[in-house]
Design a protein around this motif. Structure first.
Motif, short mmCIF file in Angstrom:
data_model
loop_
_atom_site.label_atom_id
_atom_site.label_comp_id
_atom_site.label_asym_id
_atom_site.label_seq_id
_atom_site.Cartn_x
_atom_site.Cartn_y
_atom_site.Cartn_z
N ASN A 37 -3.01 -9.67 -5.94
CA ASN A 37 -2.31 -8.39 -5.76
C ASN A 37 -2.61 -7.40 -6.89
O ASN A 37 -2.30 -6.22 -6.78
CB ASN A 37 -0.80 -8.61 -5.66
N MET A 38 -3.18 -7.89 -7.98
CA MET A 38 -3.62 -7.02 -9.06
C MET A 38 -5.08 -6.61 -8.81
O MET A 38 -5.43 -5.43 -8.87
CB MET A 38 -3.49 -7.76 -10.40
N GLY A 39 -5.92 -7.58 -8.48
CA GLY A 39 -7.35 -7.31 -8.35
C GLY A 39 -7.74 -6.56 -7.09
O GLY A 39 -8.66 -5.73 -7.11
N ASN A 40 -7.04 -6.81 -6.00
CA ASN A 40 -7.46 -6.25 -4.71
C ASN A 40 -7.21 -4.74 -4.62
O ASN A 40 -8.17 -3.98 -4.43
CB ASN A 40 -6.78 -7.02 -3.57
N PRO A 41 -5.96 -4.29 -4.83
CA PRO A 41 -5.81 -2.83 -4.89
C PRO A 41 -6.38 -2.28 -6.20
O PRO A 41 -6.74 -1.11 -6.28
CB PRO A 41 -4.29 -2.61 -4.81
N PRO A 85 -1.98 2.29 -5.26
CA PRO A 85 -0.67 2.11 -4.62
C PRO A 85 0.36 1.77 -5.72
O PRO A 85 -0.01 1.44 -6.84
CB PRO A 85 -0.88 0.91 -3.70
N ALA A 86 1.64 1.89 -5.39
CA ALA A 86 2.68 1.47 -6.34
C ALA A 86 2.59 -0.04 -6.53
O ALA A 86 2.21 -0.78 -5.61
CB ALA A 86 4.05 1.85 -5.81
N TRP A 87 2.90 -0.52 -7.75
CA TRP A 87 2.87 -1.96 -8.02
C TRP A 87 3.91 -2.67 -7.14
O TRP A 87 5.05 -2.21 -7.04
CB TRP A 87 3.14 -2.26 -9.49
N THR A 100 4.98 -6.79 0.26
CA THR A 100 5.67 -6.74 1.54
C THR A 100 4.88 -7.50 2.61
O THR A 100 5.43 -7.91 3.61
CB THR A 100 5.86 -5.29 2.00
N LYS A 101 3.56 -7.67 2.35
CA LYS A 101 2.75 -8.46 3.28
C LYS A 101 3.20 -9.92 3.21
O LYS A 101 3.68 -10.39 2.19
CB LYS A 101 1.27 -8.39 2.89
N SER A 102 3.01 -10.65 4.31
CA SER A 102 3.44 -12.04 4.31
C SER A 102 2.52 -12.87 3.39
O SER A 102 1.30 -12.72 3.42
CB SER A 102 3.45 -12.61 5.72
N GLU A 119 -12.64 6.40 -18.78
CA GLU A 119 -11.67 7.37 -18.25
C GLU A 119 -10.27 6.72 -18.31
O GLU A 119 -10.13 5.51 -18.13
CB GLU A 119 -12.01 7.74 -16.80
N VAL A 120 -9.26 7.55 -18.58
CA VAL A 120 -7.89 7.05 -18.64
C VAL A 120 -7.25 7.23 -17.26
O VAL A 120 -7.41 8.27 -16.63
CB VAL A 120 -7.07 7.82 -19.71
N ASP A 121 -6.60 6.19 -16.78
CA ASP A 121 -5.96 6.25 -15.47
C ASP A 121 -4.57 5.61 -15.56
O ASP A 121 -4.24 4.94 -16.56
CB ASP A 121 -6.83 5.53 -14.43
N LEU A 122 -3.76 5.87 -14.55
CA LEU A 122 -2.41 5.30 -14.50
C LEU A 122 -2.40 4.26 -13.38
O LEU A 122 -2.20 4.57 -12.21
CB LEU A 122 -1.39 6.42 -14.21
N ALA A 123 -2.67 3.00 -13.77
CA ALA A 123 -2.83 1.93 -12.78
C ALA A 123 -1.50 1.65 -12.09
O ALA A 123 -0.46 1.52 -12.75
CB ALA A 123 -3.36 0.67 -13.45
N PHE A 124 -1.53 1.53 -10.78
CA PHE A 124 -0.35 1.21 -9.98
C PHE A 124 0.81 2.16 -10.30
O PHE A 124 1.97 1.78 -10.25
CB PHE A 124 0.07 -0.25 -10.21
N GLY A 125 0.43 3.40 -10.67
CA GLY A 125 1.46 4.41 -10.93
C GLY A 125 2.29 4.19 -12.18
O GLY A 125 3.22 4.94 -12.45
N GLN A 126 1.93 3.17 -12.99
CA GLN A 126 2.79 2.93 -14.16
C GLN A 126 2.10 2.43 -15.43
O GLN A 126 2.70 2.51 -16.50
CB GLN A 126 3.93 1.98 -13.81
#
Lengths: 165, 165
Positions: B60-64, B75-77, B82-84, B117-124
């Motif tokens: 769930n960290m590597g895929n998105p 996407p948000a962390w 929510t996926k099964s 480059e600086v980014d905001l991973a998973f919005g946080q």
């Protein structure tokens, strides 16, 4: 312009790699500090080594390791182990902090082209210097995580994995 | 000549970093395989999460994460959660192998200048892309090592840490 483009196209700079390692080492130091004096030298899970021995392995890899990386001269693996092992948390932390300073002192002596030279670390592990450096760091992350599990099994909350301050 | 000097002065190339990650992922896959079907989803030490949940965190960290690294869109962390969740070792390994192929497919799309480059991973989580990539890899090493301890506590010999084949 060319210099700037080169810097921008670099995955990680030597200075960033040192900070990466020292950030992990600051976290490992906090894990050592979190241990009760006795359990640091005696407690383990599943028949594995106690955390003090894992920390000594990190030191015995990094300390002659940085000399080998800078100079190309490597002692045989295990040569350090003839020295007497520290018997207290304070003595272990003292060795830890000595290596922290040594890494900061010697790191600037690593020539940029050195990271892709192939060397035979400790007379037996062949790889590029970048491969060997990441091996040292990853080995520390791996064994420190064992230390996290031991702490949990002792009912002690480990420091946060993400906190490298 | 200039190109060669640039390559020589690079700590680790993008291709080497992908191989570094995939080498660790091959080892993690072997650790998943070493678990008995039931204990993969149920066993832990010290009240920690079972290994299947740690592996799901890596996915769930590597895929998105690789999408965000390539595109800047995160996407948000926790959105994945929510996926099964997979209920069998086979299903977990299937997700693992899908990500292996995805990383190989998307990696060449990372522009060289992107690593700084600086980014905001998973919005946080804010950091350079190289910092975030090493965080993903180090987080995997850390949680996989928990999995090593669980295996030892189960009386099962884990795969060798150094074997990334």
């Amino acid at each position: 312009m060319t210099q700037q483009m080169t810097a921008l196209a670099t995955v990680i700079t030597p200075e960033e790699l040192l900070e990466h390692w020292q950030g992990h080492r600051r976290l490992t130091r906090k894990v050592i500090e979190a241990y009760p004096e006795t359990e640091l030298f005696t407690f383990s899970v599943g028949g594995m080594r106690p955390f003090s021995e894992l920390v000594l392995e990190m030191i015995n890899m990094g300390n002659p390791g940085i000399d080998g990386i800078v100079s190309g001269q490597w002692p045989a693996w295990g040569a350090q182990e003839t020295k007497s092992a520290p018997q207290t948390k304070e003595a272990l932390l003292y060795m830890w902090d000595e290596l922290t300073e040594k890494l900061n002192r010697l790191w600037p002596e690593i020539k940029p082209e050195r990271f892709h030279e192939v060397d035979l670390a400790f007379g037996q592990w062949e790889g590029t210097i970048q491969f060997l450096l990441f091996y040292f760091i990853d080995n520390e992350i791996h064994h420190r995580a064992q230390g996290f599990v031991y702490l949990r099994a002792l009912g002690i909350e480990p420091p946060a994995f993400w906190d490298r301050s």
